[in-house]
Scaffold this motif. Structure first.
Motif, mmCIF file in Angstrom:
data_model
loop_
_atom_site.group_PDB
_atom_site.id
_atom_site.type_symbol
_atom_site.label_atom_id
_atom_site.label_comp_id
_atom_site.label_asym_id
_atom_site.label_seq_id
_atom_site.Cartn_x
_atom_site.Cartn_y
_atom_site.Cartn_z
ATOM 1 N N PRO A 1 4.218 3.456 -11.664
ATOM 2 C CA PRO A 1 5.212 4.509 -11.430
ATOM 3 C C PRO A 1 5.032 5.229 -10.090
ATOM 4 C CG PRO A 1 4.048 4.854 -13.521
ATOM 5 C CD PRO A 1 3.443 3.658 -12.858
ATOM 6 N N ASP A 2 3.856 5.072 -9.462
ATOM 7 C CA ASP A 2 3.625 5.697 -8.154
ATOM 8 C C ASP A 2 4.294 4.922 -7.014
ATOM 9 O OD1 ASP A 2 1.792 3.562 -8.644
ATOM 10 O OD2 ASP A 2 0.512 4.279 -7.040
ATOM 11 N N MET A 3 4.864 3.761 -7.301
ATOM 12 C CA MET A 3 5.553 2.964 -6.280
ATOM 13 C C MET A 3 6.949 3.529 -6.067
ATOM 14 S SD MET A 3 4.669 -1.078 -6.717
ATOM 15 C CE MET A 3 6.022 -1.517 -5.643
ATOM 16 N N THR B 1 0.839 -1.193 0.000
ATOM 17 C CA THR B 1 0.000 0.000 0.000
ATOM 18 C C THR B 1 0.874 1.241 0.000
ATOM 19 O OG1 THR B 1 -1.577 -1.264 1.345
ATOM 20 C CG2 THR B 1 -1.944 1.130 1.144
ATOM 21 N N TRP B 2 1.922 1.225 0.835
ATOM 22 C CA TRP B 2 2.877 2.332 0.931
ATOM 23 C C TRP B 2 4.289 1.777 0.968
ATOM 24 C CZ3 TRP B 2 -1.222 2.286 4.655
ATOM 25 C CH2 TRP B 2 -2.228 3.229 4.425
ATOM 26 N N MET C 1 9.918 -6.469 -7.784
ATOM 27 C CA MET C 1 9.864 -5.017 -7.565
ATOM 28 C C MET C 1 10.105 -4.261 -8.864
ATOM 29 S SD MET C 1 8.998 -3.829 -4.626
ATOM 30 C CE MET C 1 9.740 -2.213 -4.460
ATOM 31 N N SER C 2 11.052 -4.716 -9.658
ATOM 32 C CA SER C 2 11.334 -4.067 -10.936
ATOM 33 C C SER C 2 10.087 -4.084 -11.823
ATOM 34 C CB SER C 2 12.501 -4.776 -11.627
ATOM 35 O OG SER C 2 12.743 -4.211 -12.880
ATOM 36 N N TYR C 3 9.438 -5.223 -11.895
ATOM 37 C CA TYR C 3 8.210 -5.343 -12.683
ATOM 38 C C TYR C 3 7.120 -4.422 -12.135
ATOM 39 C CZ TYR C 3 3.914 -7.277 -14.567
ATOM 40 O OH TYR C 3 2.687 -7.417 -15.175
#
Length: 175
Positions: free
Chosen positions: A166-168, A8-9, A158-160
């Motif tokens: 893009p907000d991650m 979520t964050w 994580m890369s995927y």
């Protein structure tokens, strides 16, 4: 498929999460991983920063429960000095330990968050139970041999996820 691993964050460190931020999102209880989230996996003493963070949450009336895959003896030795409850042998990424933690808090799933440093265990388990999650950077960059394979897989996931979302991005707080 990998959406089950999306937090979520994403916050740089657990110590940056404040009672005010949690309250803003209706969070009244925190479940947290132990190794490399609260303490360095190879140094169970914790830091003054950790002690202050736990004290601030306690003063705000926000209980913390450690959810760890480690055995009871190992977790008890690590958390006794911090005076927090814990669930050992949580079987993350399965939801058993997190469900037990939510039950002990006696809060609704909407009022609880899981904090951890691994998407394949902590974040995935939170998704299984239906609670929000906060991914934090590991306290130290080394891992026990048991975690090294997970880290290898996590880098690819994580890369995927970051390409698709893009907000991650890493933040200094939960927004």
């Amino acid at each position: 498929m990998f959406s089950k691993f999306k937090p979520t964050w994403m916050v740089d460190a657990i110590y940056q999460i404040t009672p005010e931020q949690l309250a803003k999102h209706g969070i009244k209880g925190v479940l947290t991983d132990l190794d490399n989230t609260l303490i360095a996996w190879n140094n169970p003493d914790g830091t003054d920063e950790l002690k202050n963070w736990l004290k601030n949450l306690q003063e705000a009336g926000i209980p913390v429960i450690v959810i760890s895959n480690n055995n009871h003896h190992r977790v008890r030795l690590a958390v006794d000095k911090f005076e927090v409850d814990f669930v050992a042998r949580a079987l993350k990424p399965l939801g058993k330990g997190i469900r037990e933690g939510v039950h002990r808090l006696d809060l609704s799933k909407d009022e609880v968050v899981m904090v951890g440093d691994q998407i394949m265990t902590d974040i995935r388990a939170a998704h299984r139970v239906g609670i929000r999650s906060i991914l934090v950077k590991p306290i130290v960059q080394t891992d026990s041999w048991k975690t090294q394979f997970n880290r290898f897989c996590e880098r690819r996931i994580m890369s995927y996820l970051q390409k698709k979302n893009p907000d991650m991005i890493w933040q200094g707080e939960i927004k």
